[in-house]
Design a protein around this motif. Structure first.
Motif, short mmCIF file in Angstrom:
data_model
loop_
_atom_site.label_atom_id
_atom_site.label_comp_id
_atom_site.label_asym_id
_atom_site.label_seq_id
_atom_site.Cartn_x
_atom_site.Cartn_y
_atom_site.Cartn_z
N ARG A 1 -5.57 -4.89 6.83
CA ARG A 1 -5.23 -4.74 8.33
C ARG A 1 -4.27 -5.77 8.65
O ARG A 1 -4.09 -6.75 7.95
CB ARG A 1 -6.47 -5.27 9.11
N GLU B 1 0.89 -1.29 -0.02
CA GLU B 1 -0.13 0.01 -0.01
C GLU B 1 0.86 1.43 0.05
O GLU B 1 0.54 2.31 -0.67
CB GLU B 1 -1.02 -0.01 1.18
N GLY C 1 -4.47 3.12 4.37
CA GLY C 1 -4.21 1.71 3.70
C GLY C 1 -5.61 0.99 4.02
O GLY C 1 -6.38 1.42 5.05
N GLU C 2 -5.71 -0.03 3.45
CA GLU C 2 -6.98 -0.98 3.78
C GLU C 2 -6.59 -2.21 4.41
O GLU C 2 -7.54 -2.91 4.98
CB GLU C 2 -7.77 -0.76 2.49
N PRO D 1 -4.59 1.50 8.38
CA PRO D 1 -5.98 1.48 8.59
C PRO D 1 -6.11 1.38 10.30
O PRO D 1 -7.51 2.05 10.74
CB PRO D 1 -6.59 0.66 7.90
N GLU D 2 -5.29 1.07 11.10
CA GLU D 2 -5.40 0.90 12.48
C GLU D 2 -4.29 1.39 13.42
O GLU D 2 -3.01 1.41 12.78
CB GLU D 2 -5.57 -0.70 12.73
#
Length: 251
Positions: A239, A164, A236-237, A187-188
């Motif tokens: 995880r 990403e 980003g997507e 993303p987290e």
């Protein structure tokens, strides 16, 4: 569009070259093992001929304070000078989220010096600040190891998959120059000590993760927001729990 990727045979560089090629661009991987050396200037004029964009993903072979500063200052000066001669219209560089927050860190000081050279040149530019890559989780754990324990501070951590980062670099490169900076992160957000406690358990690693507010990250003590974006960021997507490389094949 011809896009030269300095450091194009490395972890992120090889991914960027592949992604740009898939979209029809002439992506050229440039590195010492392809005959291009930004420290000496060898091969720069030839590889930059006809290039519209240069992406600098190079990294210092040594992280010692003086050596890393010398690498980024010398290679960036050589690269920008060659780009000016070749008529390159967009310089893209990958840096690190939090460089300005850890002035005591020699590597981050060197990246700041690199960014100042880019900002002061006549070439339109974009600087992408990324958080730590999933791929470097083990090396970060190793750097924090003290005997049979891994010392980690209870600060925010927002790692991202290398794929990403490469995707974000490619998109920035084919767009208009930002003449500024943009952050990219996973993303987290996690607490760093908790992330590594869970990661080592998944690796079946017997080292104990110890929460230590004074644990150093490659020589620097961290504040809670040292390593995460302070404002808006490209997220980003993927995880970490879903990342295919979380548990290497064979474990």
């Amino acid at each position: 569009m011809k896009i030269v990727v300095i450091g194009g045979t490395g972890l992120i560089g090889s991914k960027v070259v592949a992604k740009l090629g898939e979209h029809g661009h002439e992506a050229v991987a440039a590195s010492p093992n392809t005959g291009v050396n930004t420290l000496t200037g060898e091969g720069l004029a030839d590889v930059l001929a006809g290039a519209a964009v240069v992406i600098d993903l190079s990294n210092s072979p040594s992280f010692e304070d003086a050596a890393v500063l010398e690498f980024f200052e010398t290679s960036t000066r050589n690269l920008l000078a060659a780009e000016a001669v070749a008529g390159v219209g967009h310089h893209v560089a990958l840096s690190v989220v939090g460089t300005e927050r850890l002035p005591g860190n020699g590597y981050f000081r060197a990246k700041i010096a690199q960014e100042k050279l880019i900002e002061g040149s006549s070439i339109p530019y974009s600087i992408l600040h990324a958080t730590q890559f999933f791929e470097f989780a083990r090396s970060i754990a190793d750097a924090g190891t003290d005997g049979g324990t891994v010392r980690m501070p209870p600060v925010l951590f927002q790692p991202i998959a290398g794929d990403e980062v490469a995707q974000a670099v490619g998109r920035i490169a084919v767009g208009s120059p930002l003449n500024g900076r943009v952050d990219v992160a996973g993303p987290e957000q996690f607490r760093m000590d908790v992330f590594f406690r869970d990661a080592l358990a998944a690796w079946h690693d017997p080292r104990e993760v110890v929460t230590d507010p004074h644990a150093r990250y490659f020589g620097s003590e961290l504040a809670n927001g040292s390593l995460v974006p302070a404002g808006e960021a490209i997220l980003g997507e993927i995880r970490y729990a879903d990342w295919p490389g979380r548990i290497p094949t064979g474990e």
